[in-house]
Design an enzyme around this catalytic site. Sequence first.
Site, mmCIF file in Angstrom:
data_model
loop_
_atom_site.group_PDB
_atom_site.id
_atom_site.type_symbol
_atom_site.label_atom_id
_atom_site.label_comp_id
_atom_site.label_asym_id
_atom_site.label_seq_id
_atom_site.Cartn_x
_atom_site.Cartn_y
_atom_site.Cartn_z
ATOM 1 N NE ARG A 1 -4.207 -1.899 1.871
ATOM 2 C CZ ARG A 1 -5.143 -2.266 2.744
ATOM 3 N NH1 ARG A 1 -5.076 -1.831 3.999
ATOM 4 N NH2 ARG A 1 -6.140 -3.048 2.366
ATOM 5 C CG PHE B 1 -3.901 -2.068 -7.623
ATOM 6 C CD1 PHE B 1 -3.364 -1.034 -6.890
ATOM 7 C CD2 PHE B 1 -3.317 -2.366 -8.856
ATOM 8 C CE1 PHE B 1 -2.275 -0.307 -7.341
ATOM 9 C CE2 PHE B 1 -2.243 -1.635 -9.324
ATOM 10 C CZ PHE B 1 -1.721 -0.611 -8.555
ATOM 11 C CD GLU B 2 -1.815 -4.228 -3.464
ATOM 12 O OE1 GLU B 2 -2.045 -4.799 -2.386
ATOM 13 O OE2 GLU B 2 -1.380 -4.823 -4.461
ATOM 14 N N GLY B 3 -6.780 -2.540 -2.044
ATOM 15 C CA GLY B 3 -7.844 -2.025 -1.182
ATOM 16 C C GLY B 3 -8.440 -0.755 -1.737
#
Length: 564
Positions: free
Chosen positions: A288, A424-426
């Site tokens: 992140r 992406f990545e949350g």
Amino acid sequence: MRGVVPPADSRLIAMQFEAAPGLSRLRALKESFGAATPDLVEAVLDEAARFSSDFLAPLNDIGDRQGCAFVEGRVRTPQGHREAYDAYVAGGWTTLDQPIEQGGQGLPLSLAFAVQELFDRGCSAFGMLPVPQRSAARLIAAFGDTAMKAEWLEPLISGEWAATICISEADAGSDVGRLRTRAEPLSDGEWAITGEKNWISFGDHDLTARIGHCLLARTASADGLSLFLVPDRFGEQRNGVVVRRIEEKLGLHISPTCALGFENARGRLIGTEGRGLQQMFLMITNMRLATGAQGLAIAAGAADLALAYARDRRQGGSPSPVPINRHPDVQRMLLEQAAKVEVLRGLLLTAANYGDLAACEPDEEARKDAGALLQWLLPLVKTTGGEFAFEVASHAVQVLGGAGYTREWPAEQMLRDARVLTIFEGTTGIQALDLLHRRLHGDRRGLRTFLNLARNDAAAASAGRALLPVLDLLEDSVERLVAVADPRAAEAGATAFLHLAALAATGWIAARLVALEDSGREAERLRAAGRHWLALIPPRAASCHAESLAGLDLLEGFEKIDVC
């Protein structure tokens, strides 16, 4: 010939590096961190800028046009990718922040992200292979057994082998509770993995000899998810890892996004059975932060491209046309672009420094403060990096006008490449819920640490005091959100609260920038960027504050539009 992004100003990045909170403490704590002297940092950044210009910028245009190919069940990367990656490995760039005892250079994480910014500026998709590689090395170092560390750490850190993060499935992206991939124990202590994983960046490629998939799966003997390391091959023999397809995407064409099938693939348990998701967060944290760096790189390149174009493009004026950077509306866009780049850069470097402090502070309370502050800043860095990248790239297209909408200039690619960063990545919504439930209803230590630091720095310079009302709004929103009885009402305002927290955090960085005492054009730019951002954020913070507390009123009428 396609327009080019101007060279990066590595001296500007070096000045931000030196100004970031936590650096002096890091240098005092550890010899290898102390080795990151200003002279060394400047030399590393200069060399990274050269590598980016020589190897990655040429790859970016070719790779965007060619993309990756799916040939006989395997991914083939575009022309020039292998040469660029081999040069990257030969230059030792994979080892910067890895521990010395594991074959790394032991330098600060913030320097690794400063270098990533320069590399992603040249080719934003290139770093999507090294980032999970570095992140997996940290994961295995923390939770792998002795044999796994002996086999995997050196090849991962050197760049000889690669890694992926395998979480998402077709009906279970962020909703990990619905993951269906299964792991069955084998008689020799390994596990047979069966299931399907989607959206796996560099899930297959031809750049390294081996790929280790860090994969979440269910076991019959544990309630929670477990984490496994699943190699793609053993020597020349494939390990039941099948590439179903590569996705056709809006941007980041150099990075193959794969759908993978695991057909009784052999894997080894990482850490404790049933604790896989908690362990995986060590890898997710690094990735992140890397998303923030990727967004910063796109934003910085787009801002410099727009600024250079505006100096040369002539339009309007009387009696003769003038450069468009003389027009107030263009100046407004260019100044906001620069401000977003500088506060984002400072925020990323700060978060990275506190990530290192969370790992090596000898005092327990200081270590807990650093870790809590990192967790508070993490969703802000990730979200702001993605949003600023897209916004600054969009402004760059606007400044370039019709030219910016064509492939003749790289602004349109920047816009395409940036769009996925808030997904992406949350996603942004996931980051907002994390902040609401974990950092407000959970442990507020990170918030308290942030507010103490931000208030002290805001009060230290007269211009920085513009931040104080923003911090007041943040505290008021916190107290009122945690008092809301209906979870849906609080969640309706969660994204607005995330944006309010991001304004407060970037305002903290701006307050520090306006207080810089350095001389020279770089310092003048940083102070100007800080002043502009501090002037912009109070009304924006007031709007986010009001929206964060609007509750279910924000959702009124949804049933009336959801009728088809």
